[in-house]
Design an enzyme around this catalytic site. Structure first.
Site, PDB file in Angstrom:
ATOM      1  N   THR A  15       0.841  -1.211   0.000  1.00  0.00           N
ATOM      2  CA  THR A  15       0.000   0.000   0.000  1.00  0.00           C
ATOM      3  C   THR A  15       0.873   1.256   0.000  1.00  0.00           C
ATOM      4  O   THR A  15       0.477   2.282  -0.555  1.00  0.00           O
ATOM      5  CB  THR A  15      -0.975   0.042   1.195  1.00  0.00           C
ATOM      6  OG1 THR A  15      -0.234   0.001   2.413  1.00  0.00           O
ATOM      7  CG2 THR A  15      -1.957  -1.113   1.133  1.00  0.00           C
ATOM      8  N   LEU A  96      19.289  -5.758   5.395  1.00  0.00           N
ATOM      9  CA  LEU A  96      20.368  -5.349   4.495  1.00  0.00           C
ATOM     10  C   LEU A  96      21.596  -5.053   5.355  1.00  0.00           C
ATOM     11  O   LEU A  96      21.495  -4.423   6.406  1.00  0.00           O
ATOM     12  CB  LEU A  96      19.956  -4.100   3.714  1.00  0.00           C
ATOM     13  CG  LEU A  96      18.773  -4.316   2.747  1.00  0.00           C
ATOM     14  CD1 LEU A  96      18.249  -2.983   2.223  1.00  0.00           C
ATOM     15  CD2 LEU A  96      19.165  -5.232   1.590  1.00  0.00           C
ATOM     16  N   HIS A 112       8.647   3.821   8.984  1.00  0.00           N
ATOM     17  CA  HIS A 112       8.425   3.020  10.200  1.00  0.00           C
ATOM     18  C   HIS A 112       7.114   3.481  10.846  1.00  0.00           C
ATOM     19  O   HIS A 112       6.894   4.696  10.999  1.00  0.00           O
ATOM     20  CB  HIS A 112       9.598   3.200  11.175  1.00  0.00           C
ATOM     21  CG  HIS A 112       9.438   2.374  12.404  1.00  0.00           C
ATOM     22  ND1 HIS A 112       9.656   1.012  12.410  1.00  0.00           N
ATOM     23  CD2 HIS A 112       9.026   2.699  13.651  1.00  0.00           C
ATOM     24  CE1 HIS A 112       9.406   0.546  13.615  1.00  0.00           C
ATOM     25  NE2 HIS A 112       9.012   1.536  14.388  1.00  0.00           N
TER      26      HIS A 112
HETATM   27  C1  GRF Z   1       3.718  -0.574   6.844  1.00  0.00           C
HETATM   28  O1  GRF Z   1       3.029  -0.410   8.052  1.00  0.00           O
HETATM   29  C2  GRF Z   1       5.145  -0.132   7.035  1.00  0.00           C
HETATM   30  O2  GRF Z   1       5.281   0.966   7.862  1.00  0.00           O
HETATM   31  C3  GRF Z   1       5.720  -1.336   7.701  1.00  0.00           C
HETATM   32  O3  GRF Z   1       5.143  -2.431   7.005  1.00  0.00           O
HETATM   33  C4  GRF Z   1       3.873  -2.043   6.510  1.00  0.00           C
HETATM   34  C5  GRF Z   1       3.891  -2.294   5.035  1.00  0.00           C
HETATM   35  O4  GRF Z   1       2.652  -2.146   4.440  1.00  0.00           O
HETATM   36  N1  GRF Z   1       7.141  -1.291   7.757  1.00  0.00           N
HETATM   37  P1  GRF Z   1       2.493  -2.152   2.861  1.00  0.00           P
HETATM   38  O5  GRF Z   1       3.162  -3.395   2.313  1.00  0.00           O
HETATM   39  O6  GRF Z   1       3.110  -0.891   2.327  1.00  0.00           O
HETATM   40  O7  GRF Z   1       1.003  -2.183   2.629  1.00  0.00           O
END
Ligand code: GRF
Length: 205
Positions: A15, A96, A112
């Protein structure tokens, strides 16, 4: 106009990748273009989002290589092939190494889902971040975009956005709201900022 070439690294739903794709269309991401998506999971729905938008996608899995160094060399080779300037980690769940990170100074950013320095670092990823915020009882949480350095979630902060916790929130509802009210907004803004900084640094050379 020559645009900064961005690779977005994903592992799941994507997303945040979608938010970046949308921001390129609506002009919030103006100086950068998403030139490549790298996934460490061939089942990530984000791959579909890349395909639907004509963005090349490479699946590069740690399990496909004997060592971390070979895995990272495969990533670097893809980045070279697509002439990538900037890396955006958007829900990327593979580690990484400091070596890799050092190869792209101030050119890797991460999103984050908390207000760093709260609920970040080792063990704080995905839904666990929101569980920890609820358990602690904070009334405000949010999201942070930061440069990536060798310390997990420890690089310089670029943007943050706060989200109020509602009394009826559970970890899942909070995760959704933090994405909608913070992540999808600040990640494209931060990507644009970093692209501009990159262009400035190139002009100085
Ligand atoms: C998000 O909450 C991001 O902050 C975290 O993992 C989730 C990923 O969601 N590190 P998406 O794959 O972008 O929907």
């Amino acid at each position: 106009m020559l645009r900064v070439r961005i690779a977005v690294f994903i592992s799941g739903n994507g997303t945040n990748l979608q938010a970046l794709i949308d921001s390129e269309k609506n002009g919030i991401l103006e100086t950068g273009e998403i030139a490549l998506v790298i996934s460490n999971n061939e089942e990530a729905y984000g791959i579909r989002r890349a395909e639907d938008n004509g963005i090349p996608c490479e699946v590069i899995k740690r399990g496909g290589y004997d060592s971390q160094a070979e895995f990272e060399e495969a990533i670097k080779s893809a980045l070279r092939n697509y002439e990538i300037d900037i890396i955006v980690l958007a829900g990327y769940m593979s580690i990484l190494s400091p070596d890799f990170i050092d190869s792209y100074p101030r050119r890797i950013i991460n999103i984050h889902p908390s207000l760093i320095p709260s609920f970040c670092g080792k063990g704080y990823y995905g839904i666990h971040v929101h569980e920890a915020a609820l358990k602690y009882g904070v009334k405000v949480t949010g999201a942070t975009v930061h440069y990536v350095n060798e310390i997990p979630d420890g690089g310089e902060i670029i943007l943050q956005k706060a989200v109020e916790i509602e009394p009826e929130d559970n970890a899942l509802s909070l995760q959704q709201r933090v994405m909608r009210e913070a992540e999808w907004i600040i990640l494209p803004q931060a990507a644009e900022y970093v692209c501009r900084q990159y262009l400035k640094s190139m002009c100085k050379q």
